[in-house]
Design a protein around this motif. Sequence first.
Motif, PDB file in Angstrom:
ATOM      1  N   ALA A 154       1.072  -7.182  -1.244  1.00 41.15           N
ATOM      2  CA  ALA A 154       2.198  -6.506  -0.583  1.00 41.15           C
ATOM      3  C   ALA A 154       2.605  -7.261   0.676  1.00 41.15           C
ATOM      4  N   SER A 155       1.636  -7.731   1.407  1.00 41.16           N
ATOM      5  CA  SER A 155       1.926  -8.492   2.621  1.00 41.16           C
ATOM      6  C   SER A 155       2.636  -9.797   2.285  1.00 41.16           C
TER       7      SER A 155
ATOM      8  N   GLU B  52       1.674  -2.356  -7.250  1.00 37.16           N
ATOM      9  CA  GLU B  52       0.391  -2.439  -6.555  1.00 37.16           C
ATOM     10  C   GLU B  52      -0.097  -1.058  -6.129  1.00 37.16           C
ATOM     11  N   LEU B  53       0.812  -0.215  -5.695  1.00 35.51           N
ATOM     12  CA  LEU B  53       0.412   1.147  -5.346  1.00 35.51           C
ATOM     13  C   LEU B  53      -0.070   1.907  -6.573  1.00 35.51           C
TER      14      LEU B  53
ATOM     15  N   LYS C   4      11.013  -6.608  -4.041  1.00 34.74           N
ATOM     16  CA  LYS C   4       9.949  -6.139  -3.166  1.00 34.74           C
ATOM     17  C   LYS C   4       9.441  -4.774  -3.606  1.00 34.74           C
ATOM     18  N   PHE C   5      10.363  -3.864  -3.881  1.00 30.46           N
ATOM     19  CA  PHE C   5       9.994  -2.499  -4.227  1.00 30.46           C
ATOM     20  C   PHE C   5       9.193  -2.451  -5.515  1.00 30.46           C
ATOM     21  N   VAL C   6       9.568  -3.255  -6.511  1.00 31.75           N
ATOM     22  CA  VAL C   6       8.854  -3.264  -7.782  1.00 31.75           C
ATOM     23  C   VAL C   6       7.419  -3.729  -7.576  1.00 31.75           C
TER      24      VAL C   6
ATOM     25  N   ALA D 114       5.940   0.550   5.831  1.00 30.75           N
ATOM     26  CA  ALA D 114       5.369   1.840   5.416  1.00 30.75           C
ATOM     27  C   ALA D 114       4.339   1.641   4.305  1.00 30.75           C
ATOM     28  N   VAL D 115       4.632   0.738   3.383  1.00 30.79           N
ATOM     29  CA  VAL D 115       3.691   0.445   2.294  1.00 30.79           C
ATOM     30  C   VAL D 115       2.424  -0.177   2.874  1.00 30.79           C
TER      31      VAL D 115
END
Length: 95
Positions: free
Chosen positions: A41-42, A9-10, A2-4, A49-50
């Motif tokens: 991301a969704s 994307e950010l 998830k974090f990657v 938070a993202v």
Amino acid sequence: MKFVLASSELRAVFDAAHRYVAGESSVHELNGVVSYARTLASAAGADSAVLSVLDDWSCMINRRWNEWGLESSPITEEAFQAWLRQQLVGVGPPS
């Protein structure tokens, strides 16, 4: 994983914002990148938070673009550029 995905994307959002501030991109492109990042991301179940950050960016882009003239509190290009620069503090140069 998830974090990657969220980080990737950010990074795309920040890169598009750098291009926008440099005059190398449009609000339309920035809107597309933020919308795409929010969708991915969704779907990936990113942290709230993202998603919140992406929602904030989308809101500010809509206030600047005001595509249909329906925005109750539009902002000027100067205010939008200042907001973007503030968001990019500490992010580093585009990749």
